[in-house]
Design an enzyme around this catalytic site. Structure first.
Site, short mmCIF file in Angstrom:
data_model
loop_
_atom_site.label_atom_id
_atom_site.label_comp_id
_atom_site.label_asym_id
_atom_site.label_seq_id
_atom_site.Cartn_x
_atom_site.Cartn_y
_atom_site.Cartn_z
N GLU A 1 10.98 1.70 9.61
CA GLU A 1 11.91 2.78 9.51
C GLU A 1 10.99 4.00 9.94
OE1 GLU A 1 13.89 3.09 6.00
OE2 GLU A 1 13.93 0.82 5.95
N LYS B 1 0.73 -1.10 -0.05
CA LYS B 1 0.09 0.12 0.04
C LYS B 1 0.88 1.33 -0.14
CE LYS B 1 -1.65 2.80 2.92
NZ LYS B 1 -1.37 3.87 1.97
N CYS C 1 13.85 11.03 5.59
CA CYS C 1 13.91 10.98 7.37
C CYS C 1 15.38 11.20 7.77
CB CYS C 1 13.59 9.66 7.77
SG CYS C 1 14.40 8.50 6.69
N GLU D 1 10.24 16.56 14.84
CA GLU D 1 10.28 16.14 13.49
C GLU D 1 9.59 17.26 12.54
OE1 GLU D 1 9.23 12.69 11.31
OE2 GLU D 1 11.21 12.62 10.46
N1 LIG Z 1 10.25 8.80 6.65
C1 LIG Z 1 9.62 9.59 7.52
O1 LIG Z 1 10.07 10.07 8.52
C2 LIG Z 1 8.29 10.12 6.92
C3 LIG Z 1 7.67 11.27 8.21
N2 LIG Z 1 6.71 11.43 7.77
C4 LIG Z 1 6.09 12.46 8.93
O2 LIG Z 1 4.71 12.21 9.22
C5 LIG Z 1 3.63 13.16 9.01
C6 LIG Z 1 2.55 12.70 8.53
O3 LIG Z 1 2.74 12.27 7.16
P1 LIG Z 1 1.66 10.84 6.73
O4 LIG Z 1 1.74 10.67 5.04
O5 LIG Z 1 0.46 11.08 7.25
O6 LIG Z 1 2.64 10.01 7.45
P2 LIG Z 1 2.12 8.52 7.76
O7 LIG Z 1 3.22 7.87 8.63
O8 LIG Z 1 0.77 8.61 8.33
O9 LIG Z 1 2.12 7.79 6.63
C7 LIG Z 1 2.89 6.76 5.98
C8 LIG Z 1 2.10 5.65 5.36
O10 LIG Z 1 1.32 4.99 6.29
C9 LIG Z 1 0.00 4.69 5.97
N3 LIG Z 1 -0.77 4.77 7.38
C10 LIG Z 1 -1.13 5.91 7.96
N4 LIG Z 1 -1.83 5.72 9.06
C11 LIG Z 1 -2.02 4.42 9.07
C12 LIG Z 1 -2.60 3.37 9.90
N5 LIG Z 1 -3.18 3.63 10.93
N6 LIG Z 1 -2.51 2.04 9.65
C13 LIG Z 1 -1.77 1.54 8.36
N7 LIG Z 1 -1.11 2.52 7.62
C14 LIG Z 1 -1.35 3.86 7.93
C15 LIG Z 1 -0.29 5.96 5.07
O11 LIG Z 1 -1.46 5.50 4.27
C16 LIG Z 1 1.00 5.94 4.31
O12 LIG Z 1 0.82 4.82 3.19
C17 LIG Z 1 4.46 14.12 7.89
O13 LIG Z 1 3.91 15.51 8.47
C18 LIG Z 1 5.84 14.02 8.20
O14 LIG Z 1 6.31 15.01 8.88
C19 LIG Z 1 5.96 11.37 6.54
C20 LIG Z 1 6.33 10.48 5.73
C21 LIG Z 1 7.57 9.60 5.98
O1 LIG Z 2 16.94 3.58 1.99
C1 LIG Z 2 17.38 4.93 1.93
O2 LIG Z 2 18.34 4.96 1.23
C2 LIG Z 2 16.61 5.85 2.28
C3 LIG Z 2 15.71 5.97 3.30
C4 LIG Z 2 14.90 7.12 3.66
C5 LIG Z 2 13.86 6.97 4.40
O3 LIG Z 2 13.85 5.71 5.05
C6 LIG Z 2 13.07 8.13 4.72
O4 LIG Z 2 13.36 9.17 4.24
O5 LIG Z 2 12.23 7.84 5.18
#
Ligand SMILES: NC(=O)C1=CN([C@@H]2O[C@H](COP(=O)(O)OP(=O)(O)OC[C@H]3O[C@@H](n4cnc5c(N)ncnc54)[C@H](O)[C@@H]3O)[C@@H](O)[C@H]2O)C=CC1
Ligand SMILES: O=C(O)/C=C/C=C(\O)C(=O)O
Length: 487
Positions: free
Chosen positions: A255, A179, A289, A391
């Site tokens: 992650e 997903k 991240c 963050e």
């Molecule tokens: N890699 C990282 O560190 C990331 C951090 N973020 C942070 O998270 C904040 C929120 O962004 P979102 O896109 O809403 O991140 P999120 O963590 O909520 O979403 C990431 C994935 O998880 C899914 N998801 C969300 N809630 C879920 C649940 N209860 N059960 C199963 N799947 C679920 C979403 O549909 C998406 O595919 C952003 O503002 C950002 O600050 C967002 C994306 C990546």
């Molecule tokens: O696998 C990588 O090289 C990068 C990872 C980056 C993330 O996991 C992220 O930005 O969420």
């Protein structure tokens, strides 16, 4: 409504339309890119059942060479449609075209090739011993597929992070229900087309679109018949998914977020450190991240560093993805922009000096409907400020001076997160000494985001659980068992 493509789910080798649709918006100008079919609970159930069936009937019976060859065919398929993948990433995220080409799509290909090669070259452990009666024993370790793996991926590096999980899961003989984020459905849909064309058996790879709560994400992570969940995204979402996974004791790999620090010692190569901190703070509009949101600079260098970073930050070209010399596109969505801007405002309330940026750029064209923010540098906050602890996930870093090595190590480690850190120094033993004391999953010395896909990747504390990468991915995506033989 504009005539736009409809993105469908891919289940058991078929493209499915579902009654609920959602919009996929281009963050450059707010225009509709596509409509997307949202998977309901029955569609997710169908996908999991198909994956479990394929797992029993076909996929796990293919030998290593056959699976590796199919993974290379997928990589070939991405290569053949390279420009379409670039376009998909760019229209969903607004990122610079050069980034989508050199990072996102290139890594998507590399992920498949790396794990295809790794399963063929990987070795197993063997332990010799003596049984109680004095006979010789040998133990060897085998890895078997888990079954069906649920993959939930985010929007910030859509193809890179999806393939980082799909490739090793398939390589180890698992079937997959993936997903992607609701914000970035396009490259995942193209990937399903490539996988279909590569000839994988029906049900081995399934794609369900949708949201998290009360949608495909929740249906997938709480499904009783998946064996494991791998997730990249926000730490709070990780907690929710972990609770769902506890029912049924499923394996999880997470992650999650970061509040990463970069430390610049006065002996650093100044040019390399400035260029490195620019990259680690502003790449992908800070939506990685691994980005550095806290930058600690040894006091004798602080003023010069701040002035040069400010100059370069203000010179960044924030524009269209295909604009000449573009450095930075928009954020992923207006909703995410609200979040980042709320932190710019909070920084002011907490007493920060806004060194550069701090607002929204005005273009006088359609981009004013987009999700742009200015790249921003803050200074003057105590480490206890919320902007220093939470963050933000935008193009923003805070600069603080420090005086001693011990002090800066303690300040870097004083965080709820532990994903990544950077050290900029030319002092060899200091580099080792400092790196070994950071409580993070990875430390980069005189570089940032240099990835060897064979190394373990993941975070400590709120930044994650488990490691993926190289043989660590092979471990997660398999059931490890021991065979003990008395000779
Ligand atoms: N890699 C990282 O560190 C990331 C951090 N973020 C942070 O998270 C904040 C929120 O962004 P979102 O896109 O809403 O991140 P999120 O963590 O909520 O979403 C990431 C994935 O998880 C899914 N998801 C969300 N809630 C879920 C649940 N209860 N059960 C199963 N799947 C679920 C979403 O549909 C998406 O595919 C952003 O503002 C950002 O600050 C967002 C994306 C990546
Ligand atoms: O696998 C990588 O090289 C990068 C990872 C980056 C993330 O996991 C992220 O930005 O969420």
């Amino acid at each position: 409504m504009a005539d736009v493509p409809l993105l469908r789910c891919f289940v058991d080798g078929q493209w499915l339309e579902t009654p609920h649709r959602f919009s996929n918006i281009n963050p450059v100008n707010g225009q509709l890119v596509s409509m997307v079919c949202e998977a309901d609970a029955a569609t997710v159930q169908h996908a999991v059942a198909a994956a479990n069936r394929a797992s029993q009937d076909t996929w796990k019976h293919l030998n290593l060479n056959e699976r590796a060859a199919l993974l290379h065919r997928i990589a070939d398929g991405i290569e053949q449609r390279f420009d379409e993948f670039v376009q998909a990433e760019v229209s969903d995220t607004g990122r610079p075209v050069h980034q989508a080409r050199s990072l996102d799509v290139a890594r998507g290909i590399a992920n498949f090739r790396t794990f295809a090669d790794l399963i063929k070259t990987g070795s197993s452990e063997m332990f010799e011993g003596i049984a109680p009666d004095g006979a010789k024993i040998i133990n060897y370790i085998t890895r078997k597929p888990l079954g069906t793996v649920g993959i939930i991926s985010p929007w910030n590096l859509p193809l890179l992070l999806l393939t980082w999980k799909v490739a090793p899961a398939l390589a180890m003989g698992n079937c997959v229900v993936a997903k992607p984020s609701e914000e970035t459905p396009s490259s995942a849909t193209l990937l399903a087309e490539v996988i279909q064309a590569a000839g994988l058996p029906h049900g081995v790879f399934n794609l369900v679109h949708g949201f998290g709560p009360n949608s495909a994400g929740e249906y997938l992570s709480s499904h009783p018949d998946i064996a494991a969940i791998t997730f990249t995204g926000e730490s709070r979402t990780g907690t929710t998914i972990m609770k769902a996974a506890a029912e049924g004791v499923k394996e999880v790999s997470f992650e999650l977020g970061g509040k990463n620090a970069a430390v610049v010692f006065a002996d650093a190569d100044f040019e390399a450190a400035i260029a490195g901190v620019m990259r680690s703070s502003f790449t992908n509009s800070g939506q990685v991240c691994l980005c550095s949101e806290r930058v600690y600079i040894e006091r004798p260098l602080f003023k010069r560093f701040l002035e040069e970073l400010k100059r370069r930050c203000e010179a960044l070209v924030v524009s269209y993805p295909d604009a000449p010399n573009v450095d930075m596109g928009p954020l992923i969505s207006l909703q995410h922009r609200d979040k980042v801007l709320s932190y710019y405002q909070l920084a002011r309330e907490e007493g920060a000096t806004i060194v550069a940026g701090g607002g929204v750029p005005r273009f006088g064209d359609e981009r004013d409907q987009g999700a742009y923010v200015q790249p921003t540098i803050l200074a003057g906050l105590p480490d206890s400020a919320r902007c220093m602890r939470e963050e933000i996930f935008g193009p923003v870093c805070h600069l603080s001076p420090f005086d001693t090595e011990e002090e800066v190590i303690a300040r870097v480690n004083d965080s709820a997160y532990g994903l990544a850190a950077c050290v900029w120094t030319t002092h060899l033993s200091r580099a080792h000494r400092v790196a070994s004391q950071f409580e993070t999953g990875i430390v980069w010395v005189n570089t940032w985001f240099t990835r060897d896909l064979r190394t373990p990747f993941g975070g400590t504390k709120l930044s994650g659980l488990g490691r993926e990468g190289g043989r660590y991915s092979l471990d997660f995506y398999s059931e490890i068992s021991t065979v003990c033989i008395k000779l």
